[in-house]
Write a protein that holds these residues in place. Structure first.
Motif, PDB file in Angstrom:
ATOM      1  N   LEU A  71       0.967  -1.218   0.142  1.00 39.10           N
ATOM      2  CA  LEU A  71      -0.163   0.194  -0.121  1.00 39.10           C
ATOM      3  C   LEU A  71       0.828   1.319  -0.041  1.00 39.10           C
ATOM      4  O   LEU A  71       0.651   2.209   0.812  1.00 39.10           O
ATOM      5  CB  LEU A  71      -0.982   0.225   1.378  1.00 39.10           C
ATOM      6  CG  LEU A  71      -1.927  -1.281   1.115  1.00 39.10           C
ATOM      7  CD1 LEU A  71      -2.698  -1.183   2.671  1.00 39.10           C
ATOM      8  CD2 LEU A  71      -2.915  -0.832   0.108  1.00 39.10           C
ATOM      9  N   ASP A  72       1.671   1.368  -1.060  1.00 38.83           N
ATOM     10  CA  ASP A  72       2.648   2.437  -0.882  1.00 38.83           C
ATOM     11  C   ASP A  72       2.378   3.514  -2.076  1.00 38.83           C
ATOM     12  O   ASP A  72       3.216   4.281  -2.146  1.00 38.83           O
ATOM     13  CB  ASP A  72       4.107   1.884  -1.216  1.00 38.83           C
ATOM     14  CG  ASP A  72       4.546   1.019  -2.156  1.00 38.83           C
ATOM     15  OD1 ASP A  72       3.574   0.454  -2.727  1.00 38.83           O
ATOM     16  OD2 ASP A  72       5.624   0.744  -2.534  1.00 38.83           O
ATOM     17  N   HIS A  73       1.333   3.446  -2.528  1.00 36.82           N
ATOM     18  CA  HIS A  73       0.905   4.637  -3.396  1.00 36.82           C
ATOM     19  C   HIS A  73       0.237   5.565  -2.549  1.00 36.82           C
ATOM     20  O   HIS A  73      -0.863   5.223  -2.034  1.00 36.82           O
ATOM     21  CB  HIS A  73       0.065   4.083  -4.680  1.00 36.82           C
ATOM     22  CG  HIS A  73      -0.309   4.992  -5.426  1.00 36.82           C
ATOM     23  ND1 HIS A  73      -1.316   5.768  -5.320  1.00 36.82           N
ATOM     24  CD2 HIS A  73       0.157   5.590  -6.724  1.00 36.82           C
ATOM     25  CE1 HIS A  73      -1.604   6.552  -6.275  1.00 36.82           C
ATOM     26  NE2 HIS A  73      -0.585   6.596  -7.161  1.00 36.82           N
ATOM     27  N   VAL A  74       0.542   6.821  -2.634  1.00 40.39           N
ATOM     28  CA  VAL A  74       0.011   7.815  -1.934  1.00 40.39           C
ATOM     29  C   VAL A  74      -0.419   9.000  -2.683  1.00 40.39           C
ATOM     30  O   VAL A  74       0.451   9.306  -3.690  1.00 40.39           O
ATOM     31  CB  VAL A  74       0.980   8.424  -0.646  1.00 40.39           C
ATOM     32  CG1 VAL A  74       0.188   9.407   0.294  1.00 40.39           C
ATOM     33  CG2 VAL A  74       1.400   7.178   0.344  1.00 40.39           C
ATOM     34  N   ALA A  75      -1.647   9.397  -2.563  1.00 38.16           N
ATOM     35  CA  ALA A  75      -2.032  10.636  -3.383  1.00 38.16           C
ATOM     36  C   ALA A  75      -2.600  11.441  -2.414  1.00 38.16           C
ATOM     37  O   ALA A  75      -3.171  11.066  -1.147  1.00 38.16           O
ATOM     38  CB  ALA A  75      -2.842  10.196  -4.442  1.00 38.16           C
ATOM     39  N   PHE A  76      -2.538  12.819  -2.622  1.00 42.30           N
ATOM     40  CA  PHE A  76      -3.082  13.914  -1.664  1.00 42.30           C
ATOM     41  C   PHE A  76      -4.128  14.257  -2.562  1.00 42.30           C
ATOM     42  O   PHE A  76      -3.971  14.872  -3.833  1.00 42.30           O
ATOM     43  CB  PHE A  76      -2.277  14.796  -1.228  1.00 42.30           C
ATOM     44  CG  PHE A  76      -1.047  14.168  -0.442  1.00 42.30           C
ATOM     45  CD1 PHE A  76      -1.482  14.408   1.062  1.00 42.30           C
ATOM     46  CD2 PHE A  76      -0.189  13.778  -0.559  1.00 42.30           C
ATOM     47  CE1 PHE A  76      -0.615  13.692   1.957  1.00 42.30           C
ATOM     48  CE2 PHE A  76       0.884  13.389   0.260  1.00 42.30           C
ATOM     49  CZ  PHE A  76       0.456  13.287   1.630  1.00 42.30           C
ATOM     50  N   VAL A  77      -5.526  14.244  -1.913  1.00 43.45           N
ATOM     51  CA  VAL A  77      -6.610  14.879  -2.924  1.00 43.45           C
ATOM     52  C   VAL A  77      -7.252  15.924  -2.589  1.00 43.45           C
ATOM     53  O   VAL A  77      -7.627  16.077  -1.417  1.00 43.45           O
ATOM     54  CB  VAL A  77      -7.612  13.803  -3.078  1.00 43.45           C
ATOM     55  CG1 VAL A  77      -8.870  14.125  -3.853  1.00 43.45           C
ATOM     56  CG2 VAL A  77      -7.008  12.330  -3.590  1.00 43.45           C
ATOM     57  N   ARG A 119      -4.129   6.066   0.536  1.00 46.29           N
ATOM     58  CA  ARG A 119      -3.245   4.993   0.455  1.00 46.29           C
ATOM     59  C   ARG A 119      -3.871   3.877  -0.293  1.00 46.29           C
ATOM     60  O   ARG A 119      -4.707   3.412   0.174  1.00 46.29           O
ATOM     61  CB  ARG A 119      -2.768   4.638   1.733  1.00 46.29           C
ATOM     62  CG  ARG A 119      -1.407   3.926   1.755  1.00 46.29           C
ATOM     63  CD  ARG A 119      -0.938   3.708   2.959  1.00 46.29           C
ATOM     64  NE  ARG A 119      -0.235   4.492   3.690  1.00 46.29           N
ATOM     65  CZ  ARG A 119       0.977   5.037   3.396  1.00 46.29           C
ATOM     66  NH1 ARG A 119       1.391   4.509   2.599  1.00 46.29           N
ATOM     67  NH2 ARG A 119       1.413   6.198   3.853  1.00 46.29           N
ATOM     68  N   THR A 120      -3.084   3.536  -1.512  1.00 40.97           N
ATOM     69  CA  THR A 120      -3.721   2.211  -2.332  1.00 40.97           C
ATOM     70  C   THR A 120      -2.502   1.500  -2.775  1.00 40.97           C
ATOM     71  O   THR A 120      -1.293   2.099  -2.587  1.00 40.97           O
ATOM     72  CB  THR A 120      -4.571   2.744  -3.535  1.00 40.97           C
ATOM     73  OG1 THR A 120      -3.880   3.582  -4.212  1.00 40.97           O
ATOM     74  CG2 THR A 120      -5.841   3.486  -3.099  1.00 40.97           C
ATOM     75  N   GLY A 124      -3.857   2.194 -10.380  1.00 38.66           N
ATOM     76  CA  GLY A 124      -5.014   1.627 -11.013  1.00 38.66           C
ATOM     77  C   GLY A 124      -6.204   1.771  -9.891  1.00 38.66           C
ATOM     78  O   GLY A 124      -7.379   2.130 -10.021  1.00 38.66           O
ATOM     79  N   ARG A 125      -5.680   1.244  -8.612  1.00 39.11           N
ATOM     80  CA  ARG A 125      -6.681   1.137  -7.831  1.00 39.11           C
ATOM     81  C   ARG A 125      -6.965   2.384  -7.252  1.00 39.11           C
ATOM     82  O   ARG A 125      -8.153   2.745  -6.602  1.00 39.11           O
ATOM     83  CB  ARG A 125      -5.796   0.213  -6.420  1.00 39.11           C
ATOM     84  CG  ARG A 125      -6.929   0.240  -5.227  1.00 39.11           C
ATOM     85  CD  ARG A 125      -8.106  -0.765  -5.383  1.00 39.11           C
ATOM     86  NE  ARG A 125      -8.844  -0.753  -4.282  1.00 39.11           N
ATOM     87  CZ  ARG A 125     -10.177  -0.877  -4.191  1.00 39.11           C
ATOM     88  NH1 ARG A 125     -10.844  -0.772  -5.405  1.00 39.11           N
ATOM     89  NH2 ARG A 125     -10.771  -0.624  -3.011  1.00 39.11           N
ATOM     90  N   TYR A 126      -6.147   3.401  -7.109  1.00 37.95           N
ATOM     91  CA  TYR A 126      -6.312   4.808  -6.769  1.00 37.95           C
ATOM     92  C   TYR A 126      -7.424   5.210  -7.723  1.00 37.95           C
ATOM     93  O   TYR A 126      -8.449   5.907  -7.032  1.00 37.95           O
ATOM     94  CB  TYR A 126      -5.169   5.729  -6.840  1.00 37.95           C
ATOM     95  CG  TYR A 126      -5.678   7.089  -6.447  1.00 37.95           C
ATOM     96  CD1 TYR A 126      -6.085   7.451  -5.205  1.00 37.95           C
ATOM     97  CD2 TYR A 126      -5.597   8.046  -7.704  1.00 37.95           C
ATOM     98  CE1 TYR A 126      -6.690   9.020  -5.227  1.00 37.95           C
ATOM     99  CE2 TYR A 126      -6.097   9.203  -7.531  1.00 37.95           C
ATOM    100  CZ  TYR A 126      -6.420   9.631  -6.271  1.00 37.95           C
ATOM    101  OH  TYR A 126      -7.202  10.845  -6.246  1.00 37.95           O
ATOM    102  N   ARG A 127      -7.273   5.231  -8.782  1.00 42.39           N
ATOM    103  CA  ARG A 127      -8.401   5.542  -9.850  1.00 42.39           C
ATOM    104  C   ARG A 127      -9.659   5.053  -9.541  1.00 42.39           C
ATOM    105  O   ARG A 127     -10.974   5.766  -9.347  1.00 42.39           O
ATOM    106  CB  ARG A 127      -7.948   5.270 -11.194  1.00 42.39           C
ATOM    107  CG  ARG A 127      -8.663   5.910 -12.429  1.00 42.39           C
ATOM    108  CD  ARG A 127      -8.506   5.216 -13.753  1.00 42.39           C
ATOM    109  NE  ARG A 127      -9.686   5.303 -14.674  1.00 42.39           N
ATOM    110  CZ  ARG A 127     -10.715   4.645 -14.339  1.00 42.39           C
ATOM    111  NH1 ARG A 127     -11.234   4.029 -13.438  1.00 42.39           N
ATOM    112  NH2 ARG A 127     -11.698   5.102 -15.396  1.00 42.39           N
ATOM    113  N   ARG A 128      -9.901   3.992  -9.298  1.00 38.30           N
ATOM    114  CA  ARG A 128     -11.081   3.090  -8.799  1.00 38.30           C
ATOM    115  C   ARG A 128     -11.744   3.856  -7.552  1.00 38.30           C
ATOM    116  O   ARG A 128     -12.866   4.033  -7.538  1.00 38.30           O
ATOM    117  CB  ARG A 128     -10.958   1.868  -8.718  1.00 38.30           C
ATOM    118  CG  ARG A 128     -10.788   1.240 -10.097  1.00 38.30           C
ATOM    119  CD  ARG A 128     -11.082  -0.605 -10.108  1.00 38.30           C
ATOM    120  NE  ARG A 128      -9.926  -0.930  -9.269  1.00 38.30           N
ATOM    121  CZ  ARG A 128      -8.734  -1.308  -9.765  1.00 38.30           C
ATOM    122  NH1 ARG A 128      -8.405  -0.762 -11.058  1.00 38.30           N
ATOM    123  NH2 ARG A 128      -7.885  -1.854  -9.230  1.00 38.30           N
ATOM    124  N   VAL A 129     -10.721   4.072  -6.485  1.00 33.40           N
ATOM    125  CA  VAL A 129     -11.277   4.439  -5.290  1.00 33.40           C
ATOM    126  C   VAL A 129     -11.508   6.083  -5.402  1.00 33.40           C
ATOM    127  O   VAL A 129     -12.738   6.539  -4.998  1.00 33.40           O
ATOM    128  CB  VAL A 129      -9.983   4.716  -4.074  1.00 33.40           C
ATOM    129  CG1 VAL A 129     -10.467   5.511  -2.809  1.00 33.40           C
ATOM    130  CG2 VAL A 129      -9.720   3.284  -3.768  1.00 33.40           C
TER     131      VAL A 129
END
Length: 163
Positions: A71-77, A119-120, A124-129
């Motif tokens: 789960l090391d993909h982090v994005a700030f939204v 965190r995803t 690709g998983r982030y896009r779905r979330v």
């Protein structure tokens, strides 16, 4: 009485050392804690229990490795709401707490209303979330994603930093 940093002023140096020590190692024994902060066991245990009962210590938890958990993909939204009246804010706040991938949520005074840390596993998983969960939260008008390239520092972990 709280100081400008938000830390209560009635903490003495021993209390601060205890807090620093348990943040660093939440599983430290009272005996080892007492040695580390320079107190005998009983006074250290009394202080520790007081810090817990007064709410300085809110709990203990394991810190999982995001890399090991994949789960090391982090994005700030950045989230802009269509309605910022109190009921809309409450509705958004309650809904955001139910999204497992949202690690943090902060109301912001600025050009957007909320900043989420998500965190995803991967983009690709982030896009779905984003499409299936975040965008469908109550009153979301728009979002803007800022993917993290690298985590340099994470977590608040030392009382001495707040003083």
């Amino acid at each position: 009485m709280a100081t400008s940093s938000g830390v209560t002023g009635d903490l003495d140096p021993f209390d601060r050392k205890i807090l620093d020590a348990v943040v660093e190692d939440g599983r430290i024994s009272i005996t080892d804690l007492a040695v580390r902060v320079g107190l005998s066991k009983t006074p250290c245990q009394i202080r520790f229990k007081r810090l817990v009962s007064e709410g300085y210590i809110e709990g203990f938890r394991a810190i999982l490795s995001p890399v090991k958990m994949q789960l090391d993909h982090v994005a700030f939204v950045e989230v802009k709401l269509s309605d910022t009246r109190e009921e809309a804010l409450r509705s958004f706040n309650e809904a955001v707490k139910k999204v497992r991938e949202i690690e943090e949520c902060h109301m912001i005074a600025g050009r957007f209303d909320y900043l989420l840390k998500v965190r995803t596993r991967d983009i690709g998983r982030y896009r779905r979330v984003l499409g299936e969960k975040i965008s469908t939260l109550p009153h979301v008008a728009s979002t803007s994603t800022n993917p993290a390239m690298e985590t340099v520092k994470e977590g608040w972990n030392r009382l001495s930093q707040a003083t």
